[in-house]
Scaffold this motif. Structure first.
Motif, PDB file in Angstrom:
ATOM      1  N   GLY C 216      34.693  83.761 -50.820  1.00 39.09           N
ATOM      2  CA  GLY C 216      35.014  83.874 -49.400  1.00 39.09           C
ATOM      3  C   GLY C 216      34.854  85.314 -48.939  1.00 39.09           C
ATOM      4  O   GLY C 216      34.280  85.593 -47.870  1.00 39.09           O
ATOM      5  N   LEU C 217      35.349  86.258 -49.765  1.00 35.11           N
ATOM      6  CA  LEU C 217      35.216  87.677 -49.423  1.00 35.11           C
ATOM      7  C   LEU C 217      33.752  88.096 -49.433  1.00 35.11           C
ATOM      8  O   LEU C 217      33.299  88.851 -48.575  1.00 35.11           O
ATOM      9  N   VAL C 218      33.012  87.586 -50.409  1.00 35.66           N
ATOM     10  CA  VAL C 218      31.603  87.937 -50.528  1.00 35.66           C
ATOM     11  C   VAL C 218      30.870  87.526 -49.249  1.00 35.66           C
ATOM     12  O   VAL C 218      30.112  88.293 -48.662  1.00 35.66           O
ATOM     13  N   ALA C 219      31.146  86.305 -48.821  1.00 41.23           N
ATOM     14  CA  ALA C 219      30.456  85.794 -47.642  1.00 41.23           C
ATOM     15  C   ALA C 219      30.808  86.607 -46.414  1.00 41.23           C
ATOM     16  O   ALA C 219      29.977  86.848 -45.550  1.00 41.23           O
ATOM     17  N   ARG C 220      32.048  87.047 -46.332  1.00 44.27           N
ATOM     18  CA  ARG C 220      32.472  87.726 -45.120  1.00 44.27           C
ATOM     19  C   ARG C 220      31.993  89.182 -45.076  1.00 44.27           C
ATOM     20  O   ARG C 220      31.653  89.692 -44.020  1.00 44.27           O
ATOM     21  N   TYR C 221      31.966  89.852 -46.229  1.00 43.79           N
ATOM     22  CA  TYR C 221      31.757  91.300 -46.186  1.00 43.79           C
ATOM     23  C   TYR C 221      30.424  91.814 -46.701  1.00 43.79           C
ATOM     24  O   TYR C 221      30.105  92.971 -46.494  1.00 43.79           O
TER      25      TYR C 221
END
Lengths: 314, 268, 546
Positions: C216-221
Motif C-alpha cells: 500500500g505504501l509502495v503504491a502511494r509513494y
C-alpha cells in the motif's frame, strides 16, 4: 529529576533504618550479652546486674534499640569490651586502611577493565576477544587470599622486591606505606578486572547490536567516536551498578586479604573482635559496612542518570 | 557443545570424583600423624607431599573435597529451594505480603553476603551445620530477588494471559507455565552460587570461623599452610588450586548455561 | 545521445552470512537522482541486507561476495573505509525501523543532530544550532529549541521518527535508504512521517530507496519498485504498471494480499440473529484497582456494543484509542470500573467488576504476538489440548480426536510434537487460533492477530478466520488498526478515539462514507491498493475537513 532524587533519598533512609534494625537484632541473637561476657565466669550476679543496668541491658529490646539509635546519632557507638576504647574511633582508624586498598584497587580495575572490555566486544569472536575472556575468567576464579599468597611468594620471597609483613600509615612514610599496599591492591585489582572486563564486554555487545550504533556509523562517524560517544555511555550504566555492588562486597570480604597481608584494616578488626567476643565492635563494624554499602548504592543511583537519562523519569 | 562447557564439566568430573572417592577411601588416613615425615616435598609415596604434622596432603585434599562440596551442595539446595518458594509467593501474591518480604530482603541485601554469613556464624556457632545455615541464609535474599524478578517478567508474557483466558486457575498457571520458564535463570544462578559458597566457605575456614581443624577443608588447609609457605609451597598451592578450579568450573558452566538460555537465542 | 549516469546502480550483488549461506543471491537495482523507489519483500527476502550493503553497514560476519554498487559511477564495493565515512552522512543517509532504539538514549537530540554537521562541515556551533532548529520546525516538531536539549525517550515513536528524518536530511544527502521507517508506527503516524519524508526529499532532490513489506505504501509513494524473494529480484519496473499488471505469480499474490477487497457485503448477518455479547456503558479506569500507568485515567469510557452470532465486529483506532483495553476487559483480563456485560443473555459481571469464570470459558482470545503467546516449553499438541482440561463431559479419546481435528482445520496436521520455536510466525498464529477454537467457543476476541505477520501470510490467516467462522458460526471481536484486514473480515466496524466510540456501522458504510472526521483521517491514512467504490470520495472529503 528532582523527584527521582527525592524518592531515592527517602528509600535510602528506609533502608538505613532497616539496616540498623538488622544489625541490632543480629547482635541480640548472639548467646550471652556483653555484660556476662566481660565479667566472664568470675563475675557475681550483683556485678552482672549493675553492669547490665549501666548499659541498659535490663530494658526490653525496643527500648534498648532506641537508646542505641540515640547513641549512634550522637556519635556514641559504645566502648570496646576488650580494650575499653570508644568503638567509633577504633573502627574509623582501621577503616582508613581498608578503604585505601579497596578504592585504589577498584580505580585501577575500572581504568583497565572498561577499555579492555569495550575492545573485546568490538572485536567479538576474534582471537583477541577469546584471549581477553579466557584471562578474565581465570582471574575471577582465583580466590583473593590464594592469589595474595602467590604474589607474596613471588614478589616478596623469591624476588624480594616488596616487604612481606607489616604496615605503615601513609602519613608517616609515604614510600614505605606504598610498598606495603602494592600487593594487596594488585591482588584485588586483578580479580576485579576479571569481573569487570566480562561485564563491560557483555553490555557493550548488547549495545553494539542496537540500531543507534549503526545510525552513528551511517552518519560517517569514525569507529573510535562511535565507541566513545555511543557505545561507552550506554554500556557503562550496567557496569556502574556492578561497581557499586563489588565495592560493598570487597569491603565485606576484605578480612581474608588483610589476614594474608597482616594489615590492620577493618576486616581484621571484625574477625579479631569476633574471636574476642567484643560485640560492640562487631556491631559497629557490621553497621558501618551496611551504611557504606547503602551510601555507595545511593551514589551509583545518583550517577546513573548521567549515563542513562531514562531512569530519572521512570 | 562449546569448549568452555567441556572444560567445566571435566573439572566437575575431576573434583566431584575426588570428593566421591574421598568419602570412601583415601591413600592415607587424612588425620593420621607422622611426625618423622613432616613437611616432606611431593614424592612417590606422598604425591602432593605432607603437611606440618606429616599428614598426607592428597588424602586431606580428597577428604576436604568431600566436605567442601557437600557443604556447597547442601547450601545451594537449601537456599535455592527456600528462595524459590518465597520468591514465587512474593512474585505472585503482590500486595503487602510482597512489600514486607521485599523490605526485609532489601535490608539483608544491604550487607555483603560474606559479612552476613560471618555475623550469622557468630550466632549459630562455627562448624559444618553453622556454616551451611549461615551461608544459606546469607545468600537467600539474592535468590529471592532473582526468582521474584524472573516470575514478574514471565508473568508479563502473553502465554500467561492465554492460560488465564483458557480458564486455568492461578495456581495451575503458576506451576505449569510460570515456574518451568523461570528455571533457566534460576539454574544459571544456582551454578554461580555454588561457586560463591565454595569461596565463602573456604574464606570462613581460612579465617578460622569454618570447619575446625583437624578435619580438613580446602580453606583451613590453606590457612594452616600460611606459616610454612617459605619452606613448603606445595602446602599452599594444592588447596588454593582446588578452590580456583572449582570456581573456574562454575564460571565456565554458568557462562555456557547463560548462552544457552539467552532469550534472544530462543527467539532467533 | 548518452544515457545519464544513474545515481545508484547496484549490479548483481551477492551477500553471504557468516556460515556462507547466501542471504542475497543476485540483486540489480538502479535509481535516478531525486527518484523514489521501493524495495519490496517479505521476511527472509534479503531486502534489509541488500539496502545496508549500499552504505556498507552489514552486521559483523555478513559479507558482500560479488557485484558492484555504483554511486554516480563510483564503485562503493571497492571504496576505502575512509571514503565510505566521507560518503556516509553527507551523500548517503539512512533511516531505521525501530524509532525506540535508533536514537542514542544517553545523548540529547541536539547533540545527536549536530554530530554529522560537525563531522562533515565547518559550520560554527551557532550556525549548526540554527540549522537544527530550522530542520526540526520543518518536520513540525513544536518547540524546536527545547527539543534540542531533550532526550529521545521524551518523544513518541512518530516524533522520534520525524526527528530522525530531520537529523538525516540536515546534510541533504543524495540518497536516503529508509528501512521500514514506519512499520512500528500506527496508521496516522505512518502517514505523517512518510508525507514529510517525501516532501523533504522532493525539496532537496534526494533519491529515496524505501524498504518495505507494505505494498500500500509502495503504491502511494513510489515511482519504481523492485520485488525481492529469497534473495533474488522477482520483478522490477514502474510501480503503477506492476501493480496494475503483475507478471509473476508471487507478485500477484503479494498484490492480492494488499488489495482492498470488496469485503463481506455478500454474506449478511440476519438482523434478528441473537446477540452473543452485549456490553452496555462499559468503562475501564486504570490506576485505582490495577497498578496502572494512567493514574486513574479512563482507558475506555461508556462503550456499548453487541456482537451477534456468526458476526465479526472490528474495533479500529490509533494507538491509545482504548481498543485493546476494551477487548481485554470483555475477556475479564482487566476489571471494569462500571457497566454491564451480558453473555448469551445473562449478566456476567460479578460484584467486583470482574467477569464470571463460566462466561470466560465461552470467550477465547487470539493474541497479537505469536512469539510470546505460546509457552516456549509446551508442545503444539499440548497447547491446543490445554483448553479441553475445563471441558468435563468429554472422553479423553474424544479430546485427542478434537485436537487433531482442529489442527487439521488450521492446516497444521502432524505437528503435534513440535515446539513453538520450530514453527514460523504464521504457523504459530495458526496454533493460537486452534487453541482459541478447540472448545468451540461462542465468542473469539482477536487482538491485532495478523499485524506481526508478512503480507501473504496475513491474507492466509485472515481467510482461515473467515472460513472457520463460516463453519462454526462463532462471533468475533476483531481489534485492529489495519483497515485492509478489517475490510476482509468484518461485518461491522466500531471506530474508537480516546476511549470512546466515535462512529459505528456496517463495514462498507463506515469505510466507504465515514461521518466522523477521525474515521476519515484513519481511512485517508490507510495504505491500500486500488480504489474500491466509495473510497475516493471519503479521501477527498478528509482533505476538506479541518
Amino acid at each position: 529529576m528532582a523527584t527521582y532524587l527525592a524518592r531515592r533519598l527517602s528509600m535510602m533512609l528506609l533502608t538505613l533504618s532497616l539496616v540498623a534494625v538488622t544489625v541490632f537484632v543480629l547482635v541480640r541473637l548472639v548467646p550471652g550479652d556483653s555484660a556476662s561476657l566481660m565479667l566472664g565466669e568470675a563475675g557475681s550476679l550483683e556485678q552482672l546486674a549493675i553492669l547490665r543496668a549501666r548499659w541498659g541491658l535490663d530494658q526490653p529490646w525496643p527500648i534498648q534499640f532506641l537508646y542505641w539509635i540515640k547513641g549512634l546519632l550522637s556519635g556514641d557507638f559504645g566502648v570496646s569490651t576488650r580494650t575499653g576504647e570508644p568503638v567509633l574511633a577504633l573502627i574509623l582508624a582501621r577503616f582508613q586502611v581498608s578503604a585505601v586498598i579497596v578504592l585504589a584497587a577498584m580505580t585501577i580495575a575500572v581504568l583497565v577493565a572498561v577499555p579492555v572490555g569495550l575492545y573485546a566486544a568490538w572485536k567479538q569472536n576474534s582471537w583477541a576477544d577469546l584471549a581477553v575472556v579466557s584471562v578474565a575468567t581465570l582471574l575471577l576464579s582465583i580466590p583473593s587470599f590464594w592469589l595474595g599468597l602467590l604474589l607474596l611468594v613471588v614478589f616478596g620471597l623469591k624476588l624480594s622486591w616488596l616487604p612481606i609483613l607489616g604496615y605503615v600509615g601513609f602519613g608517616e612514610d609515604f614510600s614505605r606505606a606504598l610498598s606495603f599496599v602494592i600487593l594487596p591492591v594488585a591482588t584485588l585489582a586483578l580479580i576485579e578486572i576479571g569481573v569487570l572486563v566480562r561485564m563491560a564486554r557483555a553490555s557493550a555487545i548488547e549495545v553494539l547490536r542496537l540500531e543507534y550504533v549503526t545510525h552513528a556509523r551511517a552518519k560517517g562517524m569514525p569507529e573510535w567516536r562511535v565507541l566513545a560517544f555511543h557505545v561507552f555511555p550506554n554500556a557503562f550504566a550496567p557496569t556502574l551498578t556492578l561497581i557499586g555492588l563489588i565495592l560493598g562486597n570487597l569491603l565485606g570480604g576484605i578480612a581474608v586479604l588483610e589476614t594474608v597481608f597482616t594489615l590492620p584494616g577493618m576486616g581484621r578488626l571484625l574477625v579479631e573482635s569476633i574471636f574476642a567476643r567484643d560485640y560492640p565492635v562487631v556491631q559497629g563494624c557490621l553497621l558501618l559496612t551496611g551504611v557504606i554499602f547503602v551510601l555507595i548504592n545511593l551514589i551509583v543511583d545518583m550517577l546513573y542518570p548521567i549515563f542513562d537519562p531514562r531512569v530519572a523519569r521512570a | 557443545m562449546k569448549l568452555n562447557l567441556i572444560i567445566g564439566l571435566l573439572i566437575v568430573l575431576l573434583l566431584g570424583g575426588a570428593a566421591l572417592i574421598g568419602a570412601a577411601w583415601t591413600p592415607y588416613h587424612p588425620m593420621q600423624l607422622d611426625m618423622l615425615n613432616r613437611l616432606a616435598p611431593p614424592s612417590f609415596g606422598h604425591w602432593l607431599g605432607t603437611d606440618e604434622f606429616g599428614r598426607d596432603v592428597l588424602s586431606r585434599l580428597m577428604a576436604g573435597a568431600t566436605t567442601s562440596i557437600a557443604i556447597a551442595v547442601t547450601t545451594v539446595l537449601m537456599a535455592v529451594s527456600a528462595g524459590m518458594i518465597i520468591g514465587l509467593v512474593s512474585g505472585s501474591v503482590r500486595g503487602w505480603t510482597d512489600r514486607g518480604l521485599m523490605a526485609v530482603t532489601d535490608a539483608l541485601l544491604a550487607f555483603p553476603g560474606i559479612l552476613l554469613a560471618l555475623a550469622l556464624i557468630v550466632i549459630l556457632g562455627a562448624g559444618r551445620t553453622g556454616i551451611i545455615l549461615a551461608l544459606s541464609l546469607a545468600y537467600l535474599p539474592a535468590v529471592i530477588r532473582i526468582v521474584r524478578s524472573a516470575v514478574l517478567s514471565i508473568r508479563e508474557k502473553e502465554y500467561v494471559e492465554a492460560s488465564q483466558v483458557i480458564g486455568n486457575s492461578q495456581a495451575y498457571t503458576m506451576f505449569v507455565h510460570i515456574l518451568p520458564n523461570c528455571l533457566a535463570p534460576i539454574s544459571v544462578m544456582a551454578t554461580s552460587m555454588f561457586g560463591w559458597v565454595i569461596l565463602a566457605e573456604s574464606a570462613l575456614s581460612f579465617l578460622g570461623l569454618g570447619v575446625a581443624p583437624p578435619a580438613p577443608t580446602w580453606g583451613n588447609m590453606l590457612s594452616a599452610s600460611q606459616p610454612y609457605f617459605e619452606r613448603a609451597l606445595w602446602l599452599s598451592l594444592a588447596p588454593g588450586a582446588c578452590i580456583a578450579l572449582a570456581l573456574l568450573a562454575t564460571n565456565l558452566i554458568g557462562d555456557a548455561l547463560r548462552d544457552r538460555f539467552d532469550p534472544r537465542r530462543l527467539q532467533a | 545521445m548518452t544515457a545519464q549516469i544513474p545515481l545508484l546502480d547496484v549490479r548483481n550483488i551477492e551477500i553471504q552470512a557468516a556460515n556462507s549461506t547466501s542471504i542475497v543471491k543476485s540483486v540489480n537495482l538502479t535509481l535516478a537522482h531525486g527518484a523514489m523507489a521501493a524495495l519490496v519483500g517479505e521476511s527472509g527476502s534479503g531486502k534489509t541486507m541488500a539496502s545496508r550493503s549500499v552504505l556498507r553497514l552489514l552486521p559483523p560476519g555478513v559479507r558482500m561476495t560479488r557485484g558492484e554498487i555504483l554511486l554516480e559511477g563510483e564503485n562503493l564495493a571497492e571504496a576505502s573505509e575512509k571514503r565510505m565515512r566521507q560518503l556516509r552522512g553527507r551523500s548517503l543517509g539512512m533511516i531505521f525501523q525501530e524509532p525506540m532504539v535508533s536514537l542514542n538514549p544517553a545523548m540529547s537530540v541536539g547533540a545527536q543532530m549536530a554530530e554529522a554537521l560537525r563531522l562533515h562541515t565547518s559550520l560554527s556551533r551557532q550556525e549548526i544550532r540554527q540549522l537544527c532548529i530550522e530542520m526540526l520546525e520543518r518536520v513540525r516538531i513544536s518547540n524546536a529549541a527545547g527539543c534540542l536539549t531533550a532526550f529521545p525517550h521524551e518523544f513518541s515513536g512518530g516524533m522520534r521518527q520525524r526527528i530522525m528524518i530531520a537529523s538525516v536530511m540536515l546534510l541533504r544527502p543524495k540518497l536516503l535508504v529508509a528501512d521500514e521507517p514506519t512499520t512500528a508506527l500506527d496508521t496516522l503516524a505512518q502517514r505523517e512521517v512518510l508525507d514529510l519524508l517525501t516532501e523533504l526529499a522532493r525539496d532537496f532532490n534526494t533519491a529515496v530507496l524505501l524498504i518495505t513489506h507494505n505494498l500500500g505504501l509502495v503504491a502511494r509513494y513510489t515511482e519504481n519498485m523492485t520485488v525481492l524473494r529469497e534473495g533474488r529480484v522477482v520483478e522490477a519496473g514502474k510501480t503503477a504498471s506492476i501493480i496494475a499488471h503483475p507478471y509473476q505469480t508471487y507478485t500477484r499474490k503479494l498484490i492480492a494480499a494488499a488489495k482492498a477487497s470488496q469485503g463481506l457485503a455478500d454474506d449478511v448477518i440476519p438482523p434478528d440473529a441473537p446477540a452473543v455479547l452485549r456490553a452496555t456503558d462499559v468503562s475501564v479506569t486504570y490506576g485505582a484497582r490495577t497498578h496502572g500507568r494512567g493514574h486513574g485515567a479512563a482507558a475506555v469510557s461508556e462503550v456499548s456494543l453487541d456482537i451477534r452470532k456468526g458476526e465479526t465486529v472490528a474495533v479500529v483506532g490509533g494507538s491509545g484509542s482504548g481498543k485493546t483495553t476494551l477487548g481485554r476487559a470483555l475477556l475479564g483480563l482487566v476489571p471494569l470500573s462500571s457497566g454491564r456485560v451480558e453473555f448469551e443473555g445473562r449478566n456476567i459481571i460479578d460484584g467486583k467488576g470482574a467477569i464470571r469464570r463460566e462466561a470466560r470459558l465461552g470467550c477465547q482470545m487470539v493474541f497479537q504476538d505469536p512469539y510470546s503467546s505460546l509457552d516456549p516449553r509446551q508442545r503444539i499438541g499440548s497447547i491446543v489440548h490445554e483448553p479441553l482440561r475445563h471441558v468435563q463431559d468429554m472422553a479423553p479419546a474424544d479430546k485427542e480426536r478434537r485436537v487433531s481435528e482442529v489442527l487439521a482445520e488450521v492446516g497444521l496436521s502432524g505437528l503435534e510434537r513440535r515446539l513453538p520455536h520450530e514453527l514460523s510466525g504464521g504457523q504459530r498464529q495458526r496454533v493460537a487460533i486452534a487453541r482459541a477454537l478447540v472448545r468451540r467457543p461462542p465468542l473469539v476476541v482477536a487482538d491485532e492477530p495478523v499485524s506481526a505477520l508478512d503480507m501473504t501470510i496475513q491474507a492466509q490467516v485472515l481467510e482461515l478466520i473467515r472460513d472457520l467462522q463460516a463453519s462454526y458460526g462463532f462471533a468475533c471481536l476483531f481489534i485492529s488498526h489495519d483497515l485492509t484486514a478489517v475490510r476482509r473480515v468484518a461485518h461491522r466496524v466500531i471506530v474508537m478515539e480516546a476511549g470512546r466510540i466515535v462512529e459505528q456501522g456496517a463495514t462498507e458504510d463506515i469505510l466507504g462514507a465515514p461521518q466522523h472526521p477521525y474515521t476519515a483521517r484513519l481511512i485517508e491514512a490507510a495504505p491500500m491498493i486500488g480504489d474500491p467504490a466509495g473510497l475516493r470520495p471519503a479521501a477527498d472529503r478528509a482533505k476538506v475537513l479541518p
